[in-house]
Design an enzyme around this catalytic site. Structure first.
Site, PDB file in Angstrom:
ATOM      1  N   HIS A   1      35.829  30.387  45.870  1.00 36.45           N
ATOM      2  CA  HIS A   1      35.927  31.023  44.560  1.00 36.45           C
ATOM      3  C   HIS A   1      36.394  29.913  43.461  1.00 36.45           C
ATOM      4  O   HIS A   1      36.198  29.989  42.411  1.00 36.45           O
ATOM      5  CB  HIS A   1      37.106  31.841  44.572  1.00 36.45           C
ATOM      6  CG  HIS A   1      36.791  32.998  43.363  1.00 36.45           C
ATOM      7  ND1 HIS A   1      35.636  33.927  43.761  1.00 36.45           N
ATOM      8  CD2 HIS A   1      37.305  33.371  42.521  1.00 36.45           C
ATOM      9  CE1 HIS A   1      35.915  34.878  42.707  1.00 36.45           C
ATOM     10  NE2 HIS A   1      37.046  34.448  41.960  1.00 36.45           N
TER      11      HIS A   1
ATOM     12  N   ARG B   1      30.179  35.418  43.569  1.00 34.75           N
ATOM     13  CA  ARG B   1      31.144  35.674  44.425  1.00 34.75           C
ATOM     14  C   ARG B   1      30.332  35.559  45.961  1.00 34.75           C
ATOM     15  O   ARG B   1      29.123  35.934  45.864  1.00 34.75           O
ATOM     16  CB  ARG B   1      31.566  36.915  43.986  1.00 34.75           C
ATOM     17  CG  ARG B   1      32.138  37.337  42.640  1.00 34.75           C
ATOM     18  CD  ARG B   1      32.528  38.663  42.495  1.00 34.75           C
ATOM     19  NE  ARG B   1      33.174  38.922  41.185  1.00 34.75           N
ATOM     20  CZ  ARG B   1      32.584  39.355  40.173  1.00 34.75           C
ATOM     21  NH1 ARG B   1      31.334  39.679  40.151  1.00 34.75           N
ATOM     22  NH2 ARG B   1      33.267  39.575  38.928  1.00 34.75           N
TER      23      ARG B   1
ATOM     24  N   TYR C   1      39.251  30.597  31.066  1.00 35.27           N
ATOM     25  CA  TYR C   1      38.609  29.415  31.063  1.00 35.27           C
ATOM     26  C   TYR C   1      38.696  28.391  29.869  1.00 35.27           C
ATOM     27  O   TYR C   1      38.577  27.436  29.883  1.00 35.27           O
ATOM     28  CB  TYR C   1      36.958  29.613  31.506  1.00 35.27           C
ATOM     29  CG  TYR C   1      36.979  30.304  32.912  1.00 35.27           C
ATOM     30  CD1 TYR C   1      37.103  29.598  33.939  1.00 35.27           C
ATOM     31  CD2 TYR C   1      36.440  31.529  32.950  1.00 35.27           C
ATOM     32  CE1 TYR C   1      37.178  30.117  35.233  1.00 35.27           C
ATOM     33  CE2 TYR C   1      36.386  32.141  34.134  1.00 35.27           C
ATOM     34  CZ  TYR C   1      36.639  31.383  35.420  1.00 35.27           C
ATOM     35  OH  TYR C   1      36.665  32.010  36.485  1.00 35.27           O
TER      36      TYR C   1
ATOM     37  N   ARG D   1      33.033  28.841  41.825  1.00 31.22           N
ATOM     38  CA  ARG D   1      32.796  29.770  40.567  1.00 31.22           C
ATOM     39  C   ARG D   1      33.585  29.347  39.368  1.00 31.22           C
ATOM     40  O   ARG D   1      33.110  29.550  38.242  1.00 31.22           O
ATOM     41  CB  ARG D   1      33.182  31.416  41.117  1.00 31.22           C
ATOM     42  CG  ARG D   1      33.047  32.477  40.106  1.00 31.22           C
ATOM     43  CD  ARG D   1      33.317  33.772  40.806  1.00 31.22           C
ATOM     44  NE  ARG D   1      33.381  34.882  39.834  1.00 31.22           N
ATOM     45  CZ  ARG D   1      32.332  35.586  39.099  1.00 31.22           C
ATOM     46  NH1 ARG D   1      31.225  35.306  39.670  1.00 31.22           N
ATOM     47  NH2 ARG D   1      32.600  36.380  38.310  1.00 31.22           N
TER      48      ARG D   1
ATOM     49  N   HIS E   1      31.676  39.706  34.377  1.00 29.17           N
ATOM     50  CA  HIS E   1      33.009  40.183  34.034  1.00 29.17           C
ATOM     51  C   HIS E   1      33.054  41.357  33.068  1.00 29.17           C
ATOM     52  O   HIS E   1      31.949  41.294  32.031  1.00 29.17           O
ATOM     53  CB  HIS E   1      33.828  39.177  33.324  1.00 29.17           C
ATOM     54  CG  HIS E   1      34.270  37.970  34.195  1.00 29.17           C
ATOM     55  ND1 HIS E   1      34.663  36.769  33.664  1.00 29.17           N
ATOM     56  CD2 HIS E   1      34.437  37.876  35.359  1.00 29.17           C
ATOM     57  CE1 HIS E   1      35.046  35.927  34.637  1.00 29.17           C
ATOM     58  NE2 HIS E   1      34.857  36.620  35.868  1.00 29.17           N
TER      59      HIS E   1
ATOM     60  N   LYS F   1      30.904  43.626  41.460  1.00 28.76           N
ATOM     61  CA  LYS F   1      31.788  44.566  41.744  1.00 28.76           C
ATOM     62  C   LYS F   1      31.371  46.150  41.237  1.00 28.76           C
ATOM     63  O   LYS F   1      30.563  46.073  39.904  1.00 28.76           O
ATOM     64  CB  LYS F   1      33.097  44.155  40.697  1.00 28.76           C
ATOM     65  CG  LYS F   1      33.722  43.058  41.789  1.00 28.76           C
ATOM     66  CD  LYS F   1      35.064  42.707  41.030  1.00 28.76           C
ATOM     67  CE  LYS F   1      35.814  41.725  41.816  1.00 28.76           C
ATOM     68  NZ  LYS F   1      37.072  41.256  41.068  1.00 28.76           N
TER      69      LYS F   1
END
Length: 296
Positions: A241, A146, A276, A244, A267, A170
């Protein structure tokens, strides 16, 4: 209510969240505050009315509704911990999750960006900036980072010897990745050798620096991508993004395990990564329908 919103946002700033995420939280909460003011609702009874409104309105897309729901739950959890407001029960609303396949760039488009970014600069400053920009683009492509993760990287987070990079994602979640390709490590080496040309102070820990020798902003990284995207004449609506998404989709197409991809992307939930799988399946169907023996 605005004072409580500001306090909540100040607390969230400590969690290493991106500027975009914080702006989204602020926007969601200010809209909620306006709704309560217009309806004459208090902190205690406003949330139930607002969530029912969210469930029924067509003003927002499903994913926007879900984000607002999550934001409000975090806000009221904060109010509860601070003994500002107690809510016994939050309205149970049902919001359908909108499924949108992630957008990607193909091999040709990625090569175009890299080709443009590796052009021959004409001045010392342009050489310096090119080495930095090329290193940033390479991390976006090779590791699917990111832009906030690249922005937050410090010198000490990268080990040139084995290409190890410590990433803080995150909620300050830590993961370790590796630049396994010799060319990738050489690109980082070339940038690190030129980093002092930005004249950073001895206290500046940031890995990537702007022209003032300070930590790069998220918008600065975005602009690097936009510059080379436009020069390469590829999709005008693509963002960093998308790289990514391309990284994750390529791993899956090449046989990587979904759990490994989840870990590489950082994640928290496997559900986020599973999108995906749908991208890969959609592409297979497209190829079969277009090029299969019994295509129509």
């Amino acid at each position: 209510m605005k004072n409580h919103i500001n306090s909540f946002l100040e607390m969230k700033k400590l969690e290493n969240l991106s500027i975009g995420t914080l702006k989204a939280y602020r926007s969601d909460l200010l809209k909620y505050s306006s709704y309560c003011n217009d309806k004459g609702l208090s902190l205690e009874n406003g949330i139930c009315h607002y969530l029912i409104y969210l469930e029924q309105t067509n003003d927002y897309r499903p994913n926007s509704k879900l984000r607002k729901l999550v934001t409000l739950k975090m806000f009221y959890s904060f109010l509860d911990k601070e003994n500002i407001c107690k809510i016994n029960q939050i309205a149970n609303v049902k919001i359908r999750k909108e499924k949108r396949l992630p957008k990607t760039l193909n091999h040709s488009e990625i090569k175009k960006i890299l080709r443009v970014a590796s052009g021959i600069p004409t001045t010392e400053k342009k050489i310096r900036d090119q080495l930095r920009n090329f290193a940033i683009l390479n991390l976006l492509i090779s590791l699917g980072l990111r832009i906030c993760e690249i922005r937050n990287l410090n010198i000490q987070d990268y080990n040139p010897k084995d290409g190890e990079i410590i990433i803080f994602g995150k909620n300050n979640k830590e993961r370790i990745l590796f630049l396994t390709n010799t060319e990738d490590r050489d690109i980082m080496k070339n940038y690190l050798n030129s980093r002092n040309n930005y004249s950073p102070s001895s206290k500046e820990a940031a890995l990537f620096l702007n022209k003032y020798g300070k930590r790069f902003s998220i918008y600065g990284i975005e602009n690097i991508y936009f510059k080379y995207r436009d020069a390469a004449n590829i999709k005008s609506d693509s963002t960093p993004h998308h790289l990514r998404h391309s990284f994750a989709t390529e791993l899956l197409n090449n046989g990587a395990d979904i759990r490994d991809i989840q870990e590489l992307l950082g994640h928290s939930s496997i559900t986020t990564t599973e999108i995906y799988v749908e991208v890969s399946s959609a592409r297979k169907k497209k190829v079969l329908s277009k090029f299969g023996v019994k295509k129509y």
